[in-house]
Design an enzyme around this catalytic site. Structure first.
Site, mmCIF file in Angstrom:
data_model
loop_
_atom_site.group_PDB
_atom_site.id
_atom_site.type_symbol
_atom_site.label_atom_id
_atom_site.label_comp_id
_atom_site.label_asym_id
_atom_site.label_seq_id
_atom_site.Cartn_x
_atom_site.Cartn_y
_atom_site.Cartn_z
ATOM 1 N N HIS A 204 25.662 -1.976 26.689
ATOM 2 C CA HIS A 204 26.961 -1.430 26.319
ATOM 3 C C HIS A 204 26.842 0.020 25.903
ATOM 4 O O HIS A 204 25.769 0.498 25.595
ATOM 5 C CB HIS A 204 27.624 -2.252 25.200
ATOM 6 C CG HIS A 204 26.915 -2.218 23.883
ATOM 7 N ND1 HIS A 204 26.140 -3.262 23.433
ATOM 8 C CD2 HIS A 204 26.867 -1.282 22.907
ATOM 9 C CE1 HIS A 204 25.648 -2.971 22.242
ATOM 10 N NE2 HIS A 204 26.068 -1.763 21.902
ATOM 11 N N GLU B 137 31.505 -1.048 23.469
ATOM 12 C CA GLU B 137 31.650 -1.464 22.072
ATOM 13 C C GLU B 137 32.523 -0.437 21.370
ATOM 14 O O GLU B 137 32.172 0.739 21.297
ATOM 15 C CB GLU B 137 30.272 -1.525 21.399
ATOM 16 C CG GLU B 137 30.319 -1.742 19.904
ATOM 17 C CD GLU B 137 28.962 -1.578 19.248
ATOM 18 O OE1 GLU B 137 28.937 -1.196 18.068
ATOM 19 O OE2 GLU B 137 27.924 -1.811 19.907
ATOM 20 N N HIS C 209 26.061 5.378 20.931
ATOM 21 C CA HIS C 209 24.764 5.110 21.532
ATOM 22 C C HIS C 209 24.942 4.344 22.838
ATOM 23 O O HIS C 209 25.989 3.791 23.104
ATOM 24 C CB HIS C 209 23.864 4.303 20.585
ATOM 25 C CG HIS C 209 24.418 2.953 20.240
ATOM 26 N ND1 HIS C 209 25.173 2.728 19.107
ATOM 27 C CD2 HIS C 209 24.357 1.750 20.880
ATOM 28 C CE1 HIS C 209 25.529 1.450 19.064
ATOM 29 N NE2 HIS C 209 25.054 0.833 20.132
ATOM 30 N N GLU D 222 20.035 2.424 21.649
ATOM 31 C CA GLU D 222 19.751 1.211 20.881
ATOM 32 C C GLU D 222 19.003 0.230 21.771
ATOM 33 O O GLU D 222 19.396 -0.003 22.911
ATOM 34 C CB GLU D 222 21.050 0.577 20.398
ATOM 35 C CG GLU D 222 20.835 -0.701 19.598
ATOM 36 C CD GLU D 222 22.149 -1.342 19.182
ATOM 37 O OE1 GLU D 222 23.164 -1.163 19.885
ATOM 38 O OE2 GLU D 222 22.153 -2.032 18.158
#
Length: 135
Positions: A5, A56, A74, A122
C-alpha cells in the site's frame, strides 16, 4: 517482495473516503480507530489486499490539513522474513530507521527503511497482519 500500500495523510477522512470510493470507484476495505494513538486508518482499493495494492488513508485526530510536502507517508512492502531483510538492507549500506517489531497500538510486525532522498519505506512481516490491527 510485493507492493502492499501507499499511505497518505488526510485532513478529513469522510471527504477522502467519498473521493476515493464514490468518485474513483474504490471500495473501503477496512477502517479502524486507534484511540491510544489518536488516529484512524482506512484502507481503500479496487480489490482485496491479498492480491491488490491499496491506499492507506491516515487521519490524525485534530489535524485538518497538511502541506503537500509532508502529506506523503510511506510505501509498504510485504516481506517473508522482516529480520533477515533488515539485516540484508543494512549489509548493503541501506538505512533502517526503525528496527523490526510490533507496530504501536497493534501487533503487526513492521520496520522502516529510508531511501537516499529520505522517503520512508515500510516493511511488513507477512502473516502478522492480524484482526487486532484491522477494522
Amino acid at each position: 517482495m510485493r507492493m502492499l500500500h501507499t499511505m497518505l495523510r488526510v485532513g478529513n477522512l469522510e471527504e477522502s473516503l467519498k473521493f476515493y470510493c464514490d468518485i474513483l470507484g474504490m471500495k473501503l476495505l477496512r477502517q479502524k480507530d486507534y484511540p491510544g494513538g489518536e488516529f484512524t486508518l482506512a484502507f481503500v482499493g479496487y480489490g482485496d489486499e491479498s492480491d491488490h495494492t491499496v491506499i492507506e488513508l491516515t487521519y490524525n485526530w485534530g489535524v485538518d490539513n497538511y502541506d503537500l510536502g509532508n502529506g506523503y507517508g510511506h510505501i509498504a512492502l510485504g516481506v517473508d522474513d522482516i529480520y533477515g531483510t533488515c539485516e540484508k538492507i543494512k549489509a548493503k549500506g541501506g538505512k533502517v530507521t526503525r528496527e523490526p517489531g510490533p507496530m504501536k497500538h497493534g501487533s503487526t510486525v513492521i520496520a522502516f527503511v529510508e531511501d537516499p532522498n529520505g522517503y520512508k519505506i515500510e516493511l511488513i512481516q507477512l502473516g502478522t497482519q492480524g484482526s487486532s490491527d484491522n477494522g
